[in-house]
Enzyme design. Structure first.
Site, PDB file in Angstrom:
ATOM      1  N   ARG A 119      37.145  38.157  26.079  1.00  0.00           N
ATOM      2  CA  ARG A 119      37.249  37.726  27.477  1.00  0.00           C
ATOM      3  C   ARG A 119      38.728  37.691  27.829  1.00  0.00           C
ATOM      4  O   ARG A 119      39.526  37.075  27.122  1.00  0.00           O
ATOM      5  CB  ARG A 119      36.661  36.345  27.698  1.00  0.00           C
ATOM      6  CG  ARG A 119      37.207  35.749  29.011  1.00  0.00           C
ATOM      7  CD  ARG A 119      36.565  34.480  29.432  1.00  0.00           C
ATOM      8  NE  ARG A 119      35.194  34.713  29.843  1.00  0.00           N
ATOM      9  CZ  ARG A 119      34.518  33.874  30.637  1.00  0.00           C
ATOM     10  NH1 ARG A 119      35.088  32.780  31.091  1.00  0.00           N
ATOM     11  NH2 ARG A 119      33.286  34.127  30.975  1.00  0.00           N
ATOM     12  N   GLN A 137      26.919  38.494  31.896  1.00  0.00           N
ATOM     13  CA  GLN A 137      26.417  37.578  32.926  1.00  0.00           C
ATOM     14  C   GLN A 137      25.270  38.237  33.703  1.00  0.00           C
ATOM     15  O   GLN A 137      24.261  37.601  34.010  1.00  0.00           O
ATOM     16  CB  GLN A 137      27.558  37.184  33.875  1.00  0.00           C
ATOM     17  CG  GLN A 137      27.118  36.310  35.032  1.00  0.00           C
ATOM     18  CD  GLN A 137      26.687  34.911  34.608  1.00  0.00           C
ATOM     19  OE1 GLN A 137      27.403  34.231  33.893  1.00  0.00           O
ATOM     20  NE2 GLN A 137      25.523  34.478  35.053  1.00  0.00           N
ATOM     21  N   CYS A 164      26.937  32.375  38.937  1.00  0.00           N
ATOM     22  CA  CYS A 164      27.273  32.509  37.515  1.00  0.00           C
ATOM     23  C   CYS A 164      27.873  31.228  36.941  1.00  0.00           C
ATOM     24  O   CYS A 164      27.820  31.004  35.732  1.00  0.00           O
ATOM     25  CB  CYS A 164      28.203  33.692  37.305  1.00  0.00           C
ATOM     26  SG  CYS A 164      29.692  33.625  38.320  1.00  0.00           S
TER      27      CYS A 164
HETATM   28  N1   CP Z   1      29.566  32.327  33.942  1.00  0.00           N
HETATM   29  C1   CP Z   1      30.510  32.264  32.994  1.00  0.00           C
HETATM   30  O1   CP Z   1      30.962  33.264  32.470  1.00  0.00           O
HETATM   31  O2   CP Z   1      30.906  31.002  32.676  1.00  0.00           O
HETATM   32  P1   CP Z   1      32.118  30.633  31.733  1.00  0.00           P
HETATM   33  O3   CP Z   1      33.385  31.030  32.462  1.00  0.00           O
HETATM   34  O4   CP Z   1      32.008  29.151  31.542  1.00  0.00           O
HETATM   35  O5   CP Z   1      32.001  31.390  30.454  1.00  0.00           O
HETATM   36  N1  NVA Z   2      34.703  35.774  39.165  1.00  0.00           N
HETATM   37  C1  NVA Z   2      34.827  34.656  38.271  1.00  0.00           C
HETATM   38  C2  NVA Z   2      33.688  34.623  37.308  1.00  0.00           C
HETATM   39  C3  NVA Z   2      33.674  33.428  36.404  1.00  0.00           C
HETATM   40  C4  NVA Z   2      32.524  33.445  35.435  1.00  0.00           C
HETATM   41  C5  NVA Z   2      36.167  34.721  37.552  1.00  0.00           C
HETATM   42  O1  NVA Z   2      36.517  35.797  37.074  1.00  0.00           O
HETATM   43  O2  NVA Z   2      36.851  33.710  37.481  1.00  0.00           O
END
Ligand code: CP
Ligand code: NVA
Length: 330
Positions: free
Chosen positions: A108, A138, A272
């Site tokens: 991530r 997601q 999400c």
């Molecule tokens: N929806 C999602 O990816 O949540 P987190 O940022 O908590 O992992």
């Molecule tokens: N669009 C958001 C999604 C978080 C799960 C972000 O990238 O912060």
């Protein structure tokens, strides 16, 4: 089954066929039922999983950890500042080292190119747990939740409202196109997705009997919608944009009026998460005062309503991430 997912990375849904995505969703539902029945097949016994996080996470991190333990694997969290990634050591070098030690890698972070490089050089499956461009794991959880509610995906009317050019909008557009859904992006023109991706998704949607529509008009975009979905107005890494985004996106907040405008009582709300749905979730008191906002992308009323399926959706992150790991690695 005319495909093999073993040793495949999971970077964007563009790389997966409709049949493969369906397979992953069905497998997720099976793994969910198994877990509820107390059946743990330990498909990943003794596998080692690296979890690289440049950005914070609750759901994605915990889903990878729980899914790993459920299947007998050992996850290792490598947070921001824990390893040399792109600083002092190239991404390609880190990838080759981790690939010698781990059986799979979750990433991530910011640049989508980093996850592509990890996949190219590590020699093991790499799973995208969110980049600036895409958030494909997601979308699997979102699609599973839609299927649980409506029994199908094809033909479902799905309206995404808010920042139409972020990782969620991009990935949902791809996922819904692949599943032959009627996908609408409701956003101001300034925040429409990139035209190249729209064209690509329109073509995919057409091949699967679905369609993609971009609109800035609330009433037409949510008309007959089965699903109304939103995400934060400011994604991780874009914190300098708050003022601009609030001004642009205020008319696109999911509130009771918008839910009613679908014309259906059965419309569900998805997000999400994390969501800015009340004062406790908002970034600062100063922002509240300045913009007179009690919430941002979704009101407390909708978020806490029976139409909101956000907790099922969050739980489904575990079952879908498990399906991705088991099929690509198990
Ligand atoms: N929806 C999602 O990816 O949540 P987190 O940022 O908590 O992992
Ligand atoms: N669009 C958001 C999604 C978080 C799960 C972000 O990238 O912060």
């Amino acid at each position: 089954m005319g495909f093999n997912l073993k040793n495949r990375s999971f970077l964007t849904l563009l790389d997966y066929t409709t049949e493969e995505i369906n397979f992953l969703i069905n497998m997720s539902a099976k793994l969910k039922a198994d877990k509820y029945a107390g059946i743990f097949s330990k498909n990943l016994l003794n596998k080692n999983i690296a979890l690289i996080f440049e950005k914070p996470s609750t759901r994605t991190r915990c889903a990878f950890v729980v899914a790993s333990y459920d299947e007998g694997a050992h996850p290792e969290y490598l947070g921001k500042g824990d390893i040399q990634l792109g600083k002092k050591e190239t991404v390609a070098d880190t990838a080759r080292v981790l690939g010698r030690m781990f059986d799979g890698i979750q990433f991530r972070g910011f640049s989508h190119n980093t996850v592509v490089e990890l996949a190219k050089y590590s020699g093991v499956p790499v799973w995208n747990g969110l980049t600036d461009k895409y958030h494909p794991t997601q979308v699997l959880a979102d699609l599973l939740t839609v299927k649980e509610n409506f029994g199908k995906l094809k033909g479902i009317k799905f309206c995404y409202t808010g920042d139409g050019r972020n990782n969620m909008a991009n990935s949902l557009m791809i996922g819904c196109a692949k599943m032959g859904m009627d996908f609408r992006i409701l956003a101001p023109k300034e925040l429409f997705p990139q035209q190249e991706l729209v064209n690509q998704c329109k073509k995919i949607a057409k091949e699967n009997g679905g369609k993609i529509t971009l609109s800035s008009d609330v009433n037409s975009a949510v008309k007959d919608a089965d699903v109304i979905y939103t995400d934060v107005w400011v994604s991780m890494g874009e914190e300098a944009e708050y003022e601009k985004r609030i001004n642009l996106l205020k008319p696109y907040q999911v509130n009771s009026e918008m839910m009613k405008a679908s014309g259906k009582d059965s419309t569900i709300f998805l997000h999400c998460l994390p969501a800015f749905h009340n004062r406790d979730t908002i970034v600062s008191e100063e922002m509240f005062q300045k913009y007179n906002l009690d919430a941002m992308e979704v009101t407390e009323e909708v978020f806490e309503s029976s139409q909101s399926k956000v907790w099922d959706e969050a739980e489904n992150r575990v079952h879908t991430i498990k399906a991705v790991m088991v099929t690509t690695l198990g």
